[in-house]
Design a protein around this motif. Structure first.
Motif, PDB file in Angstrom:
ATOM      1  N   THR A   5       0.839  -1.190   0.000  1.00  0.00           N
ATOM      2  CA  THR A   5       0.000   0.000   0.000  1.00  0.00           C
ATOM      3  C   THR A   5       0.878   1.245   0.000  1.00  0.00           C
ATOM      4  O   THR A   5       1.718   1.411   0.884  1.00  0.00           O
ATOM      5  N   PRO A   6       0.709   2.116  -0.962  1.00  0.00           N
ATOM      6  CA  PRO A   6       1.538   3.328  -0.974  1.00  0.00           C
ATOM      7  C   PRO A   6       1.139   4.250   0.179  1.00  0.00           C
ATOM      8  O   PRO A   6      -0.015   4.239   0.615  1.00  0.00           O
ATOM      9  N   PRO A   7       2.070   5.036   0.667  1.00  0.00           N
ATOM     10  CA  PRO A   7       1.745   5.953   1.764  1.00  0.00           C
ATOM     11  C   PRO A   7       0.789   7.043   1.280  1.00  0.00           C
ATOM     12  O   PRO A   7       0.778   7.389   0.095  1.00  0.00           O
ATOM     13  N   PRO A   8      -0.024   7.569   2.182  1.00  0.00           N
ATOM     14  CA  PRO A   8      -0.933   8.651   1.776  1.00  0.00           C
ATOM     15  C   PRO A   8      -0.136   9.866   1.335  1.00  0.00           C
ATOM     16  O   PRO A   8       0.942  10.148   1.855  1.00  0.00           O
ATOM     17  N   ARG A   9      -0.657  10.584   0.362  1.00  0.00           N
ATOM     18  CA  ARG A   9       0.038  11.772  -0.137  1.00  0.00           C
ATOM     19  C   ARG A   9      -0.750  13.040   0.103  1.00  0.00           C
ATOM     20  O   ARG A   9      -0.278  14.130  -0.191  1.00  0.00           O
ATOM     21  N   LEU A  10      -1.962  12.895   0.631  1.00  0.00           N
ATOM     22  CA  LEU A  10      -2.813  14.063   0.831  1.00  0.00           C
ATOM     23  C   LEU A  10      -3.668  13.883   2.078  1.00  0.00           C
ATOM     24  O   LEU A  10      -4.217  12.802   2.300  1.00  0.00           O
ATOM     25  N   GLN A  24       0.647  17.367  13.204  1.00  0.00           N
ATOM     26  CA  GLN A  24       0.844  15.917  13.280  1.00  0.00           C
ATOM     27  C   GLN A  24       0.611  15.254  11.921  1.00  0.00           C
ATOM     28  O   GLN A  24       1.356  14.358  11.528  1.00  0.00           O
ATOM     29  N   PHE A  25      -0.426  15.686  11.211  1.00  0.00           N
ATOM     30  CA  PHE A  25      -0.668  15.163   9.860  1.00  0.00           C
ATOM     31  C   PHE A  25       0.535  15.437   8.955  1.00  0.00           C
ATOM     32  O   PHE A  25       1.002  14.561   8.227  1.00  0.00           O
ATOM     33  N   ALA A  26       1.034  16.667   8.984  1.00  0.00           N
ATOM     34  CA  ALA A  26       2.159  17.043   8.122  1.00  0.00           C
ATOM     35  C   ALA A  26       3.406  16.249   8.466  1.00  0.00           C
ATOM     36  O   ALA A  26       4.124  15.785   7.575  1.00  0.00           O
ATOM     37  N   ARG A  27       3.683  16.092   9.733  1.00  0.00           N
ATOM     38  CA  ARG A  27       4.863  15.296  10.144  1.00  0.00           C
ATOM     39  C   ARG A  27       4.742  13.853   9.674  1.00  0.00           C
ATOM     40  O   ARG A  27       5.700  13.264   9.199  1.00  0.00           O
ATOM     41  N   ARG A  28       3.546  13.293   9.816  1.00  0.00           N
ATOM     42  CA  ARG A  28       3.332  11.906   9.396  1.00  0.00           C
ATOM     43  C   ARG A  28       3.447  11.769   7.874  1.00  0.00           C
ATOM     44  O   ARG A  28       4.037  10.812   7.367  1.00  0.00           O
ATOM     45  N   LEU A  29       2.881  12.714   7.145  1.00  0.00           N
ATOM     46  CA  LEU A  29       2.999  12.688   5.685  1.00  0.00           C
ATOM     47  C   LEU A  29       4.459  12.789   5.260  1.00  0.00           C
ATOM     48  O   LEU A  29       4.909  12.058   4.380  1.00  0.00           O
ATOM     49  N   ARG A  30       5.196  13.698   5.880  1.00  0.00           N
ATOM     50  CA  ARG A  30       6.609  13.871   5.538  1.00  0.00           C
ATOM     51  C   ARG A  30       7.391  12.597   5.853  1.00  0.00           C
ATOM     52  O   ARG A  30       8.212  12.146   5.053  1.00  0.00           O
ATOM     53  N   ASN A  33       6.433   9.656   3.405  1.00  0.00           N
ATOM     54  CA  ASN A  33       6.772   9.899   2.006  1.00  0.00           C
ATOM     55  C   ASN A  33       8.237  10.292   1.820  1.00  0.00           C
ATOM     56  O   ASN A  33       8.607  10.796   0.767  1.00  0.00           O
ATOM     57  N   SER A  34       9.066  10.070   2.805  1.00  0.00           N
ATOM     58  CA  SER A  34      10.455  10.526   2.736  1.00  0.00           C
ATOM     59  C   SER A  34      11.243   9.849   1.617  1.00  0.00           C
ATOM     60  O   SER A  34      12.136  10.463   1.041  1.00  0.00           O
ATOM     61  N   THR A  35      10.901   8.621   1.277  1.00  0.00           N
ATOM     62  CA  THR A  35      11.652   7.944   0.218  1.00  0.00           C
ATOM     63  C   THR A  35      11.114   8.262  -1.172  1.00  0.00           C
ATOM     64  O   THR A  35      11.822   8.117  -2.154  1.00  0.00           O
ATOM     65  N   SER A  36       9.856   8.703  -1.242  1.00  0.00           N
ATOM     66  CA  SER A  36       9.271   8.972  -2.560  1.00  0.00           C
ATOM     67  C   SER A  36       9.313  10.449  -2.928  1.00  0.00           C
ATOM     68  O   SER A  36       8.699  10.859  -3.893  1.00  0.00           O
ATOM     69  N   GLY A  37      10.018  11.251  -2.168  1.00  0.00           N
ATOM     70  CA  GLY A  37      10.146  12.665  -2.494  1.00  0.00           C
ATOM     71  C   GLY A  37       9.063  13.515  -1.849  1.00  0.00           C
ATOM     72  O   GLY A  37       8.227  13.017  -1.115  1.00  0.00           O
ATOM     73  N   PRO A  38       9.067  14.795  -2.155  1.00  0.00           N
ATOM     74  CA  PRO A  38       8.155  15.726  -1.487  1.00  0.00           C
ATOM     75  C   PRO A  38       6.780  15.830  -2.136  1.00  0.00           C
ATOM     76  O   PRO A  38       6.228  16.909  -2.265  1.00  0.00           O
ATOM     77  N   ALA A  39       6.223  14.704  -2.569  1.00  0.00           N
ATOM     78  CA  ALA A  39       4.974  14.746  -3.328  1.00  0.00           C
ATOM     79  C   ALA A  39       3.734  14.709  -2.444  1.00  0.00           C
ATOM     80  O   ALA A  39       2.672  14.363  -2.891  1.00  0.00           O
TER      81      ALA A  39
END
Length: 87
Positions: A5-10, A24-30, A33-39
């Motif tokens: 399952t890909p990590p959430p991006r939004l 907290q949402f932003a930290r978790r998203l970052r 998604n750290s390996t897939s870039g800043p998308a």
């Protein structure tokens, strides 16, 4: 988390209050998604401009405001803008 399952991006947050959940949402998203870039992107909609200002301060201090969009108003009034941001 399932490796297939890909990590959430939004994340779309409705109401930010003090901005803690947005942070907290932003930290978790970052983090996820750290390996897939800043998308990734965080979108927060709030009718209280003071709440959005607090949220902006927190996100700026944490270094994630550049990946965040804060929208002032109700979701119904801003639905077209939110739809544009999501696509």
């Amino acid at each position: 988390m399932d490796t297939m399952t890909p990590p959430p991006r939004l994340v779309l947050e409705l109401g930010s209050y003090f901005g803690y959940s947005a942070l907290q949402f932003a930290r978790r998203l970052r983090q996820s998604n750290s390996t897939s870039g800043p998308a990734w992107r965080l979108v927060s909609v709030d009718n209280d401009i003071r709440a959005l200002r607090r949220t902006e301060q927190l996100l700026t201090h944490a270094g994630v405001m550049d990946r965040s969009i804060l929208i002032h108003g109700t979701l119904v009034r801003r639905l077209l803008r939110v739809t544009f941001v999501l696509y």
